[in-house]
Enzyme design. Structure first.
Site, PDB file in Angstrom:
ATOM      1  N   GLU A   1      -0.286  -0.686  16.648  1.00  0.00           N
ATOM      2  CA  GLU A   1      -0.926   0.547  16.165  1.00  0.00           C
ATOM      3  C   GLU A   1      -1.949   1.045  17.188  1.00  0.00           C
ATOM      4  OE1 GLU A   1      -3.003   0.376  12.327  1.00  0.00           O
ATOM      5  OE2 GLU A   1      -4.360   1.893  13.115  1.00  0.00           O
TER       6      GLU A   1
ATOM      7  N   ASN B   1      -3.896  -6.638   8.239  1.00  0.00           N
ATOM      8  CA  ASN B   1      -4.746  -6.382   7.068  1.00  0.00           C
ATOM      9  C   ASN B   1      -4.854  -7.620   6.186  1.00  0.00           C
ATOM     10  OD1 ASN B   1      -3.116  -5.905   4.367  1.00  0.00           O
ATOM     11  ND2 ASN B   1      -1.863  -5.074   6.004  1.00  0.00           N
TER      12      ASN B   1
ATOM     13  N   THR C   1      -6.744   1.413  11.683  1.00  0.00           N
ATOM     14  CA  THR C   1      -6.813   1.741  10.249  1.00  0.00           C
ATOM     15  C   THR C   1      -7.189   0.550   9.379  1.00  0.00           C
ATOM     16  OG1 THR C   1      -4.448   1.357  10.116  1.00  0.00           O
ATOM     17  CG2 THR C   1      -5.160   3.649  10.316  1.00  0.00           C
TER      18      THR C   1
ATOM     19  N   CYS D   1      -8.292   3.226   6.765  1.00  0.00           N
ATOM     20  CA  CYS D   1      -7.613   3.827   5.614  1.00  0.00           C
ATOM     21  C   CYS D   1      -8.298   3.368   4.326  1.00  0.00           C
ATOM     22  CB  CYS D   1      -6.123   3.514   5.629  1.00  0.00           C
ATOM     23  SG  CYS D   1      -5.659   2.046   4.770  1.00  0.00           S
TER      24      CYS D   1
ATOM     25  N   CYS E   1       2.556   5.609   9.111  1.00  0.00           N
ATOM     26  CA  CYS E   1       1.664   5.882   7.977  1.00  0.00           C
ATOM     27  C   CYS E   1       0.826   7.133   8.273  1.00  0.00           C
ATOM     28  CB  CYS E   1       0.742   4.691   7.750  1.00  0.00           C
ATOM     29  SG  CYS E   1      -0.443   5.040   6.449  1.00  0.00           S
TER      30      CYS E   1
ATOM     31  N   SER F   1       1.497  -5.444   2.940  1.00  0.00           N
ATOM     32  CA  SER F   1       2.936  -5.525   3.181  1.00  0.00           C
ATOM     33  C   SER F   1       3.579  -6.670   2.391  1.00  0.00           C
ATOM     34  CB  SER F   1       3.185  -5.700   4.679  1.00  0.00           C
ATOM     35  OG  SER F   1       2.375  -6.737   5.177  1.00  0.00           O
TER      36      SER F   1
ATOM     37  N   CYS G   1       0.868  -1.176   0.000  1.00  0.00           N
ATOM     38  CA  CYS G   1       0.000   0.000   0.000  1.00  0.00           C
ATOM     39  C   CYS G   1       0.905   1.226   0.000  1.00  0.00           C
ATOM     40  CB  CYS G   1      -0.864   0.000   1.252  1.00  0.00           C
ATOM     41  SG  CYS G   1       0.133   0.101   2.736  1.00  0.00           S
TER      42      CYS G   1
ATOM     43  N   HIS H   1      -2.502  -4.943  19.262  1.00  0.00           N
ATOM     44  CA  HIS H   1      -1.771  -4.473  18.078  1.00  0.00           C
ATOM     45  C   HIS H   1      -0.997  -3.197  18.403  1.00  0.00           C
ATOM     46  CE1 HIS H   1      -0.951  -3.220  13.975  1.00  0.00           C
ATOM     47  NE2 HIS H   1      -1.281  -4.444  13.594  1.00  0.00           N
TER      48      HIS H   1
ATOM     49  N   HIS I   1       5.151  -6.888   7.930  1.00  0.00           N
ATOM     50  CA  HIS I   1       4.891  -8.284   8.303  1.00  0.00           C
ATOM     51  C   HIS I   1       5.233  -9.191   7.138  1.00  0.00           C
ATOM     52  CE1 HIS I   1       3.188  -7.115  12.046  1.00  0.00           C
ATOM     53  NE2 HIS I   1       2.270  -6.366  11.478  1.00  0.00           N
TER      54      HIS I   1
HETATM   55  S1  SF4 Z   1      -2.863   2.468   7.200  1.00  0.00           S
HETATM   56 FE1  SF4 Z   1      -1.707   0.629   6.874  1.00  0.00          FE
HETATM   57  S2  SF4 Z   1      -2.700  -0.324   5.145  1.00  0.00           S
HETATM   58 FE2  SF4 Z   1      -3.368   1.781   5.163  1.00  0.00          FE
HETATM   59  S3  SF4 Z   1      -1.958   2.855   3.852  1.00  0.00           S
HETATM   60 FE3  SF4 Z   1      -1.170   3.019   5.906  1.00  0.00          FE
HETATM   61  S4  SF4 Z   1       0.216   1.337   6.135  1.00  0.00           S
HETATM   62 FE4  SF4 Z   1      -1.031   0.893   4.369  1.00  0.00          FE
END
Ligand code: SF4
Length: 706
Positions: free
Chosen positions: A134, A233, A175, A203, A105, A278, A17, A132, A48
């Site tokens: 994040e 994801n 996200t 996202c 990101c 990824s 992505c 997680h 990952h």
């Molecule tokens: S949030 Fe995660 S999946 Fe979405 S663009 Fe950013 S890195 Fe990629």
């Protein structure tokens, strides 16, 4: 030997992505530029994907945990991956003076900023995986309470017990959260906690991938999902595929294809391949090649990969990162040689938007390419076109399911108003605004309103809405909620809505209730308009509830506002009080001591000598000073005497409470309970009262049907 040649489709959204691509590019350029003696330390695995991670390890990148920061050498360079880190990690890096490359990101950064900007006392609800990194990062930016739920069911179970109804709530998502689950969560929270502010932080890449895999799963016999097993994801893509396709495989590399049952490949006529955000392109290529060998499909890798990883074209939708913002335009980094130019007119139709306030450098943005200029190296972009089609879907959905959508009244036009629902203009006829026929529509300008879509023209993209219907449905819902919790005795501060001869209608939020005239005052009944004015705020409580008819009656009188209680606490016999003449009777005058408590000054107590007609010496509104000569709280009676205060005049002030007259009493009561003073003849007692209008009595008040 396989008989039927399989058709293989590679998902357009497969592979890195833009967030991962950006992180990988940042790392690679740092690796190219860093002197050998320096080491790069990545907090957690950069992506990952084992193959990729092994390759960068060989180039000297070490993976560390956040608590190892303190033992890093002074010249270390720390690399923050796309997931981001906690606020505390940033603080430790800064305190130690360690250089770092922040590849968080932009979608994740946006979630950090949303949470960080919430006022103190806000409860942040995060939908996502509580383990997680994040989610740990997002959580760390909150100033107050944070609740993390993995799915809607968990939220339904736990949320009511974890919060109180006054709490300010904010709902956001990891996200990569599942879109269907997110929609369920929004519906639930909007229904129960209407004041929740919802930020859609999923996202757009995740959104697109999940939608694409969903549609591929429905038309293929086998879906192969390629990506790291610890990639959130990719796992979600696999879950969607498994739920919607009879056969789904989750592999990290092409080698794992040999572990799958050969039967799956033999019977599948249509196969789809997708990959997580990824997953490097080389691995997808390898999977495609192996699949061709297994299925005998005739494929042109170059063609398929070209379809998937092509460069930008006119009309293509792409996610970029904002590189600069000015009042007139935004520049977008698309990761290609062209600079993306997004002019104001292609952002919004709304002339009141402050680009510098609403858009920030580093934020991700979805745009569509309109026109390339290879000489200048620019590409003209539009956000509005994406938004319009996205927002039109919202209008369509609202028209279909009757839900309420929010917008702002931007224009007053002939026959109605225009409400902007994001980028879509919805016409609301004057009759649907909720403003009375002779009212002024201008008062709506600039207001945020809820609307229901009552008419839609898909071809012309026109919609007609109703503010009135939306307000009605909010009121209906609130009324239902009110009656689920309403109890007799519950207290409210209400607003007097209207006054009638028999009582006052008081609004307590979603419902109006009537306070009957007998509930309004403790003493003599007074017309409601003498007690209150429309708009007054008064304390009321629920007296009766009729759940079936959704009606309530309200009470106003309580022990705290009982004037006799107040009187008892403040006054005693022999006290001297200032009072106001409020009523004149043939046998004496009533004087108000405090609101709701009137004392009787008998004809014999008005002056040194008995008075035949009180009106001959007193008039309504006169202020008098008198002595309390008797109190009978049980019968609500007080006797006053002016005579007792007159110098040099002797009198018999030993009136017993039995001699006193209630302020509610008419003459017959006096006849029964008090010795009639010599001066008051039977004829006088029954004479009509000239000065006063007939007092309002309970009997005279007929309660209206509820
Ligand atoms: S949030 Fe995660 S999946 Fe979405 S663009 Fe950013 S890195 Fe990629």
């Amino acid at each position: 030997m396989r008989q039927v040649m399989a058709e293989i489709t590679l998902a357009r959204s497969s592979g890195f992505c833009f967030g991962v691509q950006r992180a990988v590019s940042l790392l690679e350029s740092e690796l190219d530029n860093t002197a050998e003696k320096k080491s790069i330390y990545c907090i957690g695995e950069i992506i990952h994907n084992k193959t990729f991670n092994d390759s960068i390890k060989q180039r000297g990148v070490k993976t560390i945990e956040p608590d190892e920061i303190d033992s890093l050498p002074y010249d270390a360079i720390v690399f923050i991956r796309t997931h981001g880190v906690t606020k505390q990690v940033y603080e430790r890096l800064e305190n130690k003076g360690i250089a770092f490359i922040d590849a968080t990101c932009p979608f994740v950064k946006k979630a950090h900023r949303i949470v960080e900007n919430q006022p103190e006392g806000t409860t942040v609800i995060i939908m996502g995986d509580r383990n997680h990194p994040e989610v740990h990062g997002i959580q760390s930016f909150a100033k107050g309470k944070v609740l993390i739920f993995s799915d809607c069911e968990e939220m339904k179970q736990r949320l009511p017990a974890e919060i109180n109804t006054e709490e300010q709530l904010v709902l956001i998502a990891q996200t990569t959260y599942n879109i269907t689950e997110w929609e369920n969560c929004q519906k639930f929270i909007k229904y129960l906690y209407t004041n929740t502010r919802i930020f859609d932080t999923i996202c757009s890449v995740t959104d697109e991938r999940q939608k694409e895999v969903l549609s591929l799963s429905k038309v293929n016999d086998l879906v192969v999902v390629v990506g790291g097993k610890s990639s959130s994801n990719t796992a979600k893509l696999y879950r969607i595929a498994a739920e919607n396709c009879q056969n789904a495989l989750y592999i990290e590399t092409a080698n794992e294809l040999s572990d799958a049952s050969p039967h799956i490949f033999k019977t599948a006529k249509k196969i789809a391949i997708t990959a997580g955000a990824s997953t490097p392109c080389s691995i997808i290529q390898e999977v495609l090649k192996t699949m061709t060998d297994i299925t005998n499909a005739e494929l042109s890798f170059a063609e398929m990969l070209d379809q998937s990883f092509k460069t930008l074209n006119t009309g293509e939708r792409v996610t970029g990162v904002i590189s600069s913002v000015s009042p007139a335009e935004i520049h977008v980094d698309l990761g290609t040689k062209h600079t993306g130019i997004l002019p104001y007119d292609e952002i919004t139709n709304d002339s009141g938007v402050d680009l510098e306030q609403d858009y920030h450098v580093g934020d991700p943005i979805d745009v569509v390419c309109i026109k390339f200029n290879d000489v200048e190296g620019t590409v003209l972009l539009s956000k509005k076109r994406i938004d319009q089609s996205k927002h039109w879907l919202v209008i369509q959905q609202a028209a279909e399911d009757g839900s309420t959508i929010n917008g702002t009244v931007r224009e007053i036009i002939r026959g109605g108003v225009i409400v902007n629902v994001q980028t879509v203009k919805v016409f609301v006829p004057a009759s649907q605004t909720g403003i009375p026929r002779d009212g002024n529509l201008d008062q709506l300008k600039g207001q945020k309103v809820g609307i229901k879509i009552i008419e839609i023209n898909d071809q012309r993209k026109r919609a007609v809405g109703s503010i009135r219907n939306a307000a009605r449905s909010v009121r209906k819902k609130d009324t239902e909620e009110f009656f689920t919790t309403a109890e007799v005795g519950q207290r409210f501060t209400g607003t007097v809505r209207s006054l009638t001869n028999y009582g006052a209608f008081v609004n307590i939020g979603p419902v109006d209730g009537m306070v009957h005239i007998t509930e309004l005052s403790w003493g003599r009944l007074k017309p409601p308009s003498e007690l209150f004015a429309v708009g007054d705020q008064i304390e009321v409580y629920i007296k009766n509830i009729n759940i079936e008819k959704k009606r309530i009656s309200l009470g106003y009188k309580t022990e705290e506002n009982n004037p006799w209680k107040i009187f008892e606490d403040k006054y005693k016999v022999d006290d001297i009080v200032d009072a106001t003449i409020v009523s004149l009777m043939p046998f004496g005058a009533f004087a108000e001591i405090i609101p709701g408590v009137d004392g009787l000054i008998h004809n014999t107590q008005i002056a040194a000598k008995p008075v035949g007609n009180p009106a001959s010496v007193l008039k309504l509104g006169d202020k008098v000073t008198a002595k309390i000569t008797a109190i009978d709280l049980e019968k609500s009676r007080v006797s006053l005497s002016i005579k007792a205060l007159l110098d040099g005049i002797e009198g018999d002030f030993s009136t017993s409470p039995e001699d006193t007259v209630s302020d509610e009493a008419a003459e017959p009561v006096i006849e029964e309970t008090a010795p009639v003073a010599e001066e008051v003849t039977a004829a006088e007692e029954s004479a009509p009262i000239a000065e006063e209008a007939a007092p309002v009595t309970e009997e005279a008040v007929k309660a209206p049907a509820e």
